[in-house]
Structure formats: structure tokens, C-alpha cells
Motif scaffolding. Structure first.
Motif, PDB file in Angstrom:
ATOM      1  N   THR A 175       3.672  -5.077  -4.090  1.00  0.00           N
ATOM      2  CA  THR A 175       2.883  -4.967  -5.317  1.00  0.00           C
ATOM      3  C   THR A 175       3.256  -3.699  -6.087  1.00  0.00           C
ATOM      4  O   THR A 175       4.120  -2.942  -5.680  1.00  0.00           O
ATOM      5  CB  THR A 175       1.377  -4.943  -5.028  1.00  0.00           C
ATOM      6  OG1 THR A 175       1.082  -3.760  -4.265  1.00  0.00           O
ATOM      7  CG2 THR A 175       0.950  -6.166  -4.236  1.00  0.00           C
ATOM      8  N   GLU A 176       2.540  -3.493  -7.198  1.00  0.00           N
ATOM      9  CA  GLU A 176       2.850  -2.360  -8.050  1.00  0.00           C
ATOM     10  C   GLU A 176       2.488  -1.044  -7.380  1.00  0.00           C
ATOM     11  O   GLU A 176       1.631  -0.978  -6.496  1.00  0.00           O
ATOM     12  CB  GLU A 176       2.104  -2.479  -9.387  1.00  0.00           C
ATOM     13  CG  GLU A 176       0.594  -2.437  -9.261  1.00  0.00           C
ATOM     14  CD  GLU A 176      -0.009  -3.808  -9.025  1.00  0.00           C
ATOM     15  OE1 GLU A 176       0.712  -4.728  -8.584  1.00  0.00           O
ATOM     16  OE2 GLU A 176      -1.216  -3.951  -9.279  1.00  0.00           O
ATOM     17  N   GLN A 177       3.165   0.010  -7.831  1.00  0.00           N
ATOM     18  CA  GLN A 177       2.947   1.334  -7.277  1.00  0.00           C
ATOM     19  C   GLN A 177       2.047   2.150  -8.193  1.00  0.00           C
ATOM     20  O   GLN A 177       2.142   2.067  -9.409  1.00  0.00           O
ATOM     21  CB  GLN A 177       4.293   2.040  -7.084  1.00  0.00           C
ATOM     22  CG  GLN A 177       5.171   1.313  -6.054  1.00  0.00           C
ATOM     23  CD  GLN A 177       6.533   1.930  -5.876  1.00  0.00           C
ATOM     24  OE1 GLN A 177       6.746   3.099  -6.185  1.00  0.00           O
ATOM     25  NE2 GLN A 177       7.465   1.147  -5.364  1.00  0.00           N
ATOM     26  N   TYR A 178       1.203   2.946  -7.548  1.00  0.00           N
ATOM     27  CA  TYR A 178       0.304   3.845  -8.266  1.00  0.00           C
ATOM     28  C   TYR A 178       0.769   5.274  -8.015  1.00  0.00           C
ATOM     29  O   TYR A 178       0.964   5.663  -6.864  1.00  0.00           O
ATOM     30  CB  TYR A 178      -1.132   3.646  -7.794  1.00  0.00           C
ATOM     31  CG  TYR A 178      -1.687   2.307  -8.182  1.00  0.00           C
ATOM     32  CD1 TYR A 178      -1.429   1.178  -7.409  1.00  0.00           C
ATOM     33  CD2 TYR A 178      -2.446   2.155  -9.339  1.00  0.00           C
ATOM     34  CE1 TYR A 178      -1.921  -0.063  -7.771  1.00  0.00           C
ATOM     35  CE2 TYR A 178      -2.951   0.919  -9.707  1.00  0.00           C
ATOM     36  CZ  TYR A 178      -2.670  -0.189  -8.921  1.00  0.00           C
ATOM     37  OH  TYR A 178      -3.150  -1.414  -9.292  1.00  0.00           O
ATOM     38  N   PHE A 179       0.916   6.019  -9.094  1.00  0.00           N
ATOM     39  CA  PHE A 179       1.512   7.343  -9.014  1.00  0.00           C
ATOM     40  C   PHE A 179       0.474   8.450  -9.072  1.00  0.00           C
ATOM     41  O   PHE A 179      -0.559   8.333  -9.746  1.00  0.00           O
ATOM     42  CB  PHE A 179       2.511   7.539 -10.157  1.00  0.00           C
ATOM     43  CG  PHE A 179       3.807   6.812  -9.948  1.00  0.00           C
ATOM     44  CD1 PHE A 179       3.895   5.449 -10.149  1.00  0.00           C
ATOM     45  CD2 PHE A 179       4.929   7.497  -9.520  1.00  0.00           C
ATOM     46  CE1 PHE A 179       5.084   4.768  -9.935  1.00  0.00           C
ATOM     47  CE2 PHE A 179       6.133   6.818  -9.314  1.00  0.00           C
ATOM     48  CZ  PHE A 179       6.201   5.463  -9.517  1.00  0.00           C
TER      49      PHE A 179
END
Lengths: 111, 116
Positions: free
Chosen positions: A98-102
Motif C-alpha cells: 500500500t501507499e507510504q506515509y512520510f
């Protein structure tokens, strides 16, 4: 309720020193990452850990050593700092596939 | 080799005008595609993502992007730009399926400036 946090935000140090950057995520994600953003804003992955296991280790000098004490934390230790290590370092997390959170980034300046 | 190209390093648009930021990728398999935005001194915020299905995806802040497999593109659009949209925009590609290690390849970014 910060999702991905990093400390410190700014780090100024001299060549040859050893420093660490800490990262914590409270999203319950299994995977965490370290990225380096250079002065031209180019982002490149350095490391990735999944459930405390190293799964990505890009071509990074062995002066850089990630450590994951648990799946919510991924720290980056840098030995013998060099001028070229000056950059912004971002931590990120994701669930698998899934998408990455920075995080907000740590600006490292080596003098 | 996997790569992402954002042909426009810097774009200036007037507030209220439409916006399109270009992204082309080179990837052997079906990719995951993302757009992130970075405001000055901040981390990256996910605007939108494409995994599968409808090739036109909607994101936050009024942004949308269209996946065109034949052109290997994933361009970002917004019909009316606001001054607060001024930022750095990054396109990124990741692998699907068994090749997925979570690694993202980023483009070099496009700096958006908004004129009043």
C-alpha cells in the motif's frame, strides 16, 4: 496524534561524528523505510524493514546502519559523518502493498 | 531499469488557472503509481494513488490523475489552482505482485509556483 514522527528535526554536526535519527509510527504498519533527499530534492530509498526484518538495502555506505527494535520504530545511525551526508532524511511507513506515509524529515547538516 | 521522469522541473501558473503535471514511467510490470506533494520544510503528503481499476483517480485537494498504459503516463491535473497549491510535486512508481518490496522510485519533482 502524529502518524510518523522523527527526531530531531534539525541536526548540525561536524565531520567524523556519529549521530542517530529516530523514527516512530503509530499507524500499526508492518513496514518502515528510510529515504534520503539530496540538495536537488531527489528522493532515493535507503532501507526498508518489514516486521523488524531488513528487506531493502540499497547501495548505501556501511557507515549507515538502520535498527528496528520493534515494528513501530526504525532508527538510523550514521558513523563517521561526511560532508556528502548532508541531506534531508525521511522516514516512512506502510502496510504491505500500500501507499507510504512520510514523516516530517530530519535536515542533517555536516560541517 | 525502472525510472520515473517528470519532464517539467518548474511550472508557473496563475491562480484559478488549470494545471497539468506530467509523469512518465518505465516499468516492466504493472505498476503502482502515486503522486505526493511536499510543501517547503515539510514531509511528503499522498495526493492520490493508482493500483488498479478505473484509470482516472481522484485525490485530495481537488487533484486527479489519469493512468494511460499505452503512453506510460500518469499525469496530475487540477481544474483551478489555489495559491496554497504552490509546492513540490513528486510522481512515484512501485512494483505490484511478487516483485513488491515496497520500494518506490521517485521522479525528480516539479516545482509549482502560483502567481496571484
Amino acid at each position: 496524534d502524529t502518524a510518523v514522527s522523527q527526531t530531531p528535526k534539525y541536526l548540525v554536526t561536524q565531520m567524523g561524528n556519529d549521530k542517530s535519527i529516530k523514527c516512530e509510527q503509530n499507524l500499526g504498519h508492518d513496514t518502515m523505510y528510510w529515504y534520503k533527499q539530496d540538495s536537488k530534492k531527489f528522493l532515493k530509498i535507503m532501507f526498508s524493514y518489514n516486521n523488524k526484518e531488513l528487506i531493502i538495502n540499497e547501495t548505501v555506505p556501511n557507515r549507515f546502519s538502520p535498527k528496528s527494535p520493534d515494528k513501530a520504530h526504525l532508527n538510523l545511525h550514521i558513523n563517521s559523518l561526511e560532508l556528502g551526508d548532508s541531506a534531508v532524511y525521511f522516514c516512512a511507513s506502510s502496510q504491505v502493498l500500500t501507499e507510504q506515509y512520510f514523516g516530517p524529515g530530519t535536515r542533517l547538516t555536516v560541517t | 531499469a525502472q525510472s520515473v521522469t517528470q519532464p517539467d522541473i518548474h511550472i508557473t501558473v496563475s491562480e484559478g488557472a488549470s494545471l497539468e503535471l506530467r509523469c512518465n514511467y518505465s516499468y516492466g510490470a504493472t505498476p503502482y503509481l502515486f503522486w505526493y506533494v511536499q510543501s517547503p520544510g515539510q514531509g511528503l503528503q499522498l495526493l492520490l494513488k493508482y493500483f488498479s481499476g478505473d484509470t482516472l483517480v481522484q485525490g485530495i485537494k481537488g487533484f486527479e490523475a489519469e493512468f494511460k498504459r499505452s503512453q506510460s503516463s500518469f499525469n496530475l491535473r487540477k481544474p483551478s489552482v489555489h495559491w496554497s497549491d504552490a509546492a513540490e510535486y513528486f510522481c512515484a512508481v512501485g512494483a505490484q505482485g511478487s516483485s513488491n518490496t515496497g520500494k518506490l522510485i521517485f521522479g525528480q519533482g516539479t516545482t509549482l509556483q502560483v502567481k496571484p
